[in-house]
Enzyme design. Structure first.
Site, PDB file in Angstrom:
ATOM      1  N   ASP A  18      39.801  23.878  59.633  1.00 47.10           N
ATOM      2  CA  ASP A  18      40.756  25.147  59.294  1.00 47.10           C
ATOM      3  C   ASP A  18      41.822  24.704  58.091  1.00 47.10           C
ATOM      4  O   ASP A  18      41.877  25.583  57.271  1.00 47.10           O
ATOM      5  CB  ASP A  18      41.510  25.507  60.576  1.00 47.10           C
ATOM      6  CG  ASP A  18      42.380  26.541  60.120  1.00 47.10           C
ATOM      7  OD1 ASP A  18      41.763  27.790  60.483  1.00 47.10           O
ATOM      8  OD2 ASP A  18      43.474  26.522  59.724  1.00 47.10           O
ATOM      9  N   GLY A  41      41.166  30.425  59.887  1.00 50.59           N
ATOM     10  CA  GLY A  41      39.784  30.053  59.578  1.00 50.59           C
ATOM     11  C   GLY A  41      38.689  29.875  60.675  1.00 50.59           C
ATOM     12  O   GLY A  41      37.863  30.290  60.840  1.00 50.59           O
ATOM     13  N   ASP A  42      39.305  28.915  61.677  1.00 45.03           N
ATOM     14  CA  ASP A  42      38.462  28.661  62.904  1.00 45.03           C
ATOM     15  C   ASP A  42      38.268  29.832  63.786  1.00 45.03           C
ATOM     16  O   ASP A  42      36.965  30.189  63.991  1.00 45.03           O
ATOM     17  CB  ASP A  42      39.368  27.554  63.648  1.00 45.03           C
ATOM     18  CG  ASP A  42      38.776  26.184  63.408  1.00 45.03           C
ATOM     19  OD1 ASP A  42      37.502  26.006  63.342  1.00 45.03           O
ATOM     20  OD2 ASP A  42      39.519  25.355  63.189  1.00 45.03           O
ATOM     21  N   LEU A  43      39.231  30.652  63.995  1.00 40.83           N
ATOM     22  CA  LEU A  43      39.077  31.625  64.677  1.00 40.83           C
ATOM     23  C   LEU A  43      38.328  32.967  64.172  1.00 40.83           C
ATOM     24  O   LEU A  43      37.616  33.744  64.734  1.00 40.83           O
ATOM     25  CB  LEU A  43      40.439  32.282  65.426  1.00 40.83           C
ATOM     26  CG  LEU A  43      41.078  30.929  66.333  1.00 40.83           C
ATOM     27  CD1 LEU A  43      42.602  31.405  66.826  1.00 40.83           C
ATOM     28  CD2 LEU A  43      40.251  30.568  67.591  1.00 40.83           C
ATOM     29  N   GLY A  68      34.683  32.046  64.172  1.00 41.78           N
ATOM     30  CA  GLY A  68      34.250  32.420  65.597  1.00 41.78           C
ATOM     31  C   GLY A  68      34.090  33.997  65.763  1.00 41.78           C
ATOM     32  O   GLY A  68      32.977  34.543  66.303  1.00 41.78           O
TER      33      GLY A  68
END
Length: 415
Positions: free
Chosen positions: A160, A188-190, A193
């Site tokens: 991230d 970035g991660d979420l 997703g």
């Protein structure tokens, strides 16, 4: 008998009946992912009723089980518990032929596969889309990586921090004149997703027309970049990269945090009507005649002078009083809460955004509720975050492979 063998089966008749009313009931998802982006995506699918089977490497499982540096009672970290409810877990050694044989049998029964390894890893393990599509042409296969499956940055690690930095996002965050600041929330991660979820469900709907699944390519980098709506617009319009602005907004002023006598609060006078209401509420209608602030364009160009004037007014009363007065006048405003204040609020309680979940090791622990509410088929905490390999035997039985358990064990299927 191991601890997981002694536990009751969690996909009981009662739990199955609960899940069949949910929109994604009947959808089977194989979660090969770890850490945050993929597990978050798969958890949301599970919340909507999908049967999510978390396929984990033997012994340690998802690396988040042992992350964060603190735990509650068991061996799994709170981070793992937060991202893996409404899933089952099977331990499989995908480096072994026996492990892959079991996985391929699962693929025949599945609708979706989600993985977030670095590009090339799934192909080496022979669990890539090209391989699995031959087994099940209807499979929707989502790969989440740092930078996507192609391009000069595609082989870089998917973190991230790196996505925020290289997308330009970090350059636009922080305090003017100081070093850039990473968003504390893993955008970035979420974001990856969530975009993966959007891609998966779109592919599922498309499959109803074509009869075929497809490959979904999502990345942390593109998630961070795609969320930078105002910033990229400003760059293309003005020809220069946006600078950090603290809590301020690029499109409206005043729209940021201000200093009261006992702390900070935020307000958003995002149009001329709200600006006039703000000036009237703070008894400074004289500012309306100031040429520096006559419209939003001028206020943006003279933002700091405006902030200095407003802070000189707001510092004379408390956050609570200012927020109350502004809201009464129709001006959007709110205190800046920490998580303790937010999570303990009456609003969070009424919206059921804090819930308790039973766990065979942790007892009861708190978890965030569902961010989207469905009126006719409300989501439920059907299954606790699984212990590593908790459902291995159960899933083998469902595949009709239970009688080959010892054989698979001897061949290294479970490590």
């Amino acid at each position: 008998m191991s601890r997981r063998e002694s536990l009751p089966l969690l996909l009981s008749e009662e739990l199955t009946q609960k899940s069949t009313t949910l929109p994604l009931s009947g959808l089977r998802v194989l979660d090969l992912s770890q850490v945050m982006a993929g597990p978050f995506c798969c958890m949301l699918l599970g919340d909507m009723g999908a049967d999510v089977i978390k396929v984990e490497p033997p012994h340690n499982g998802d690396q988040t089980r042992n992350s964060m540096g603190f735990r509650m009672k068991g061996t799994d970290s709170p981070g793992f518990l937060a991202l893996n409810r409404n899933k089952r877990s099977i331990e499989l050694n995908l480096k072994s032929e026996a492990g892959r044989e079991i996985f391929y049998e699962l693929v025949r029964t599945a609708d979706v596969v989600v993985e977030n390894s670095r590009p090339g890893v799934s192909k080496r393990l022979m669990v890539d889309y090209d391989t699995l599509e031959k087994i099940n042409p209807r499979i929707v296969y989502a790969s989440i990586s740092g930078f996507g499956q192609n391009g000069p940055w595609s082989k870089r690690p998917g973190f991230d921090l790196i996505a925020q930095a290289m997308s330009g996002m970090m350059s636009a965050m922080g305090i003017p004149g100081q070093e850039p600041i990473k968003s504390g929330v893993s955008v970035g991660d979420l974001g990856a997703g969530l975009f993966s979820l959007y891609g998966i469900l779109s592919a599922i709907i498309g499959r109803e027309k074509t009869g075929e699944g497809q490959f979904v390519d999502a990345s942390l980098f593109e998630a961070a970049l795609s969320l930078s709506i105002w910033e990229t617009t400003e760059f293309w319009a003005l020809g220069k990269s946006p600078a950090p602005m603290g809590s301020a907004n690029r499109m409206s002023a005043p729209y940021q945090a201000f200093q009261a006598s006992d702390g900070l609060f935020v307000l958003g006078a995002a149009n001329q009507k709200l600006w006039q209401a703000l000036c009237k509420t703070i008894d400074r209608e004289d500012i309306l005649l100031d040429e520096r602030f006559v419209d939003n364009k001028e206020r943006l160009g003279n933002r700091q002078a405006l902030v200095d004037i407003l802070n000189s007014v707001f510092v004379n009363d408390t956050v609570e009083n200012w927020v109350s007065r502004l809201l009464d006048a129709g001006v959007p405003a709110g205190p800046i809460y920490d998580f303790e204040q937010s999570l303990s609020s009456e609003h969070v309680a009424e919206r059921r955004m804090v819930q308790e979940m039973a766990h065979p090791v942790e007892g009861h622990f708190k978890t965030l509720g569902f961010p989207v509410k469905l009126s006719k088929t409300p989501q439920e905490l059907r299954q606790h975050p699984p212990l590593l390999g908790e459902h291995t035997h159960q899933i083998l039985d469902e595949l009709g492979l239970g009688n080959k358990l010892k054989e698979f064990e001897s061949q290294g299927a479970f490590g």
